[in-house]
Write an enzyme that holds these catalytic residues in place. Sequence first.
Site, PDB file in Angstrom:
ATOM      1  N   ASP A  37      44.583  29.033  20.110  1.00  0.00           N
ATOM      2  CA  ASP A  37      45.671  29.890  20.609  1.00  0.00           C
ATOM      3  C   ASP A  37      45.155  31.199  21.210  1.00  0.00           C
ATOM      4  OD1 ASP A  37      44.819  31.259  18.406  1.00  0.00           O
ATOM      5  OD2 ASP A  37      46.712  31.171  17.310  1.00  0.00           O
ATOM      6  N   LYS A 192      42.939  54.474  52.294  1.00  0.00           N
ATOM      7  CA  LYS A 192      43.557  53.221  51.851  1.00  0.00           C
ATOM      8  C   LYS A 192      44.975  53.493  51.355  1.00  0.00           C
ATOM      9  CE  LYS A 192      42.490  51.299  47.745  1.00  0.00           C
ATOM     10  NZ  LYS A 192      41.616  50.652  46.755  1.00  0.00           N
ATOM     11  N   SER A 223      38.007  43.693  42.595  1.00  0.00           N
ATOM     12  CA  SER A 223      38.837  42.833  41.751  1.00  0.00           C
ATOM     13  C   SER A 223      39.300  41.622  42.565  1.00  0.00           C
ATOM     14  CB  SER A 223      40.011  43.652  41.202  1.00  0.00           C
ATOM     15  OG  SER A 223      40.819  42.852  40.389  1.00  0.00           O
ATOM     16  N   THR A 224      40.378  41.765  43.320  1.00  0.00           N
ATOM     17  CA  THR A 224      40.820  40.636  44.157  1.00  0.00           C
ATOM     18  C   THR A 224      40.018  40.557  45.452  1.00  0.00           C
ATOM     19  OG1 THR A 224      42.409  41.994  45.368  1.00  0.00           O
ATOM     20  CG2 THR A 224      43.189  40.945  43.350  1.00  0.00           C
ATOM     21  N   GLY A 226      40.696  42.478  47.953  1.00  0.00           N
ATOM     22  CA  GLY A 226      41.580  42.941  49.027  1.00  0.00           C
ATOM     23  C   GLY A 226      41.099  44.217  49.712  1.00  0.00           C
TER      24      GLY A 226
HETATM   25  C1  R5P Z   1      40.837  51.314  43.264  1.00  0.00           C
HETATM   26  O1  R5P Z   1      41.151  52.480  43.528  1.00  0.00           O
HETATM   27  C2  R5P Z   1      39.437  50.867  43.013  1.00  0.00           C
HETATM   28  O2  R5P Z   1      38.521  51.871  43.271  1.00  0.00           O
HETATM   29  C3  R5P Z   1      39.096  49.620  43.805  1.00  0.00           C
HETATM   30  O3  R5P Z   1      39.098  49.931  45.183  1.00  0.00           O
HETATM   31  C4  R5P Z   1      40.086  48.510  43.544  1.00  0.00           C
HETATM   32  O4  R5P Z   1      40.285  48.343  42.178  1.00  0.00           O
HETATM   33  C5  R5P Z   1      39.637  47.209  44.161  1.00  0.00           C
HETATM   34  O5  R5P Z   1      40.599  46.242  43.894  1.00  0.00           O
HETATM   35  P1  R5P Z   1      40.768  45.005  44.849  1.00  0.00           P
HETATM   36  O6  R5P Z   1      39.433  44.332  44.947  1.00  0.00           O
HETATM   37  O7  R5P Z   1      41.780  44.131  44.140  1.00  0.00           O
HETATM   38  O8  R5P Z   1      41.282  45.478  46.159  1.00  0.00           O
END
Ligand code: R5P
Length: 296
Positions: A37, A192, A223-224, A226
Site C-alpha cells: 500500500d 518566464k 521537472s516536466t 517545459g
Molecule cells: C522554477 O522557478 C524552477 O526554477 C524551474 O524553472 C522549474 O521548476 C522547472 O520546471 P519545469 O521543468 O516543469 O518547467
Amino acid sequence: MSNRAILAGPASKELGEEIAKKLDIPILNYECKIFPDGETKLRFEGAIAEKTIFIIQSTYPPTDTHLFQLLLASHYLSQEGAKIIAVIPYLAYARQDKQFLPGEVVSLSVVSHLLRASGVKRVITVDIHSPEGLGLFSIPIYSVSAIPSLVYYVRSNLSLNNPLIVSPDFGGSKRVEAFASLYGAEYLQLAKKRDRITGEVQVERSKIAVNNRDVIIVDDIISTGGTVVSACQLLKEAGASSVIAVCVHPLLVGDALKRLRSAGIDDIIGTNTVPSPVSRVDVSDAIASHLKTIEE
Ligand code: R5P
C-alpha cells in the site's frame, strides 16, 4: 567508537555511502520495507551509540514517501538520543515558499515544522530553490552550491564556442550569475511567465543576440522540461548553434527527457541529488566539505 555516523536513506543510498567514505565515518545498518500500500517500515538493529547522525535522504519523487522515510528515521534516532542532521540534497516543496495565490498553503513551511518535530536539529540541502525559503526554518539550514562542480564538469568535458549562459527566468539570476562568473562567460536572463492555475510556462520572446553561439541554460530544477523546452525554442530561433541544459536537480518527471530531446536540446547535464540518466555531476564532495565544517 566514532561519535558520528551516516544513515544513507532509501532515496540516497549511493550518495550517502560516497559521503561516508569521504568523511571516513561509519554507515548505520537498517532494513527498509515498503508495503504494497506504499507505507514504509524501517528497522534499526542494536543500540544507537553515535551522538551525531547525518541522515542523507533526498526528497525527489515519490516525494511524500521519501520525505516521510526521513521523518520516520529522524524520529526514531533522535528518540534514541542521537543529534540528527538532515542532509536533503533535493529539498522538495521548496518552490512553494510563499502564497502565490490567496489561500495557498506555504508547503515549505509545513516541511520545516515536520522536520523539527521529528527531531531534526539542522538541515543541509543543495541549491535550495530560492534563498527566501531558508527563512521559513526555525532550525539552522544551509544550502550548499553545486554550481562550482557543474562549471568544472562543463569546462572539462565540453568544448564550446563563445558560450552564453542563460537563465530561463529572473528567479534564477543569482545562480546564472555565479555560473557565468566561474566559467568566465557572459550571461543573460529571459523572462518566464507561469500560469498559476494550469502551471503552463512560456518564456517571453525578446531580442537576444545568440547568433552562432553555444548557449548553456542553467536552472535549479528540470521537472516536466517545459521551461527548458520553451527557452530552447526561443534560443534556436534566434540563431544559437547549440543549446545545452544544465541543472542541479534533474527530476525529469514523466516523459520530460523525451520532450527535451525532441525539442532539440543538444545535451542535458544534472547532478546526483536526484538519480537520473543525466546525473553526471557528483555532489558528494561539496556536501562532505560542508559537513566537515560542522563541529562535533
Ligand atoms: C522554477 O522557478 C524552477 O526554477 C524551474 O524553472 C522549474 O521548476 C522547472 O520546471 P519545469 O521543468 O516543469 O518547467
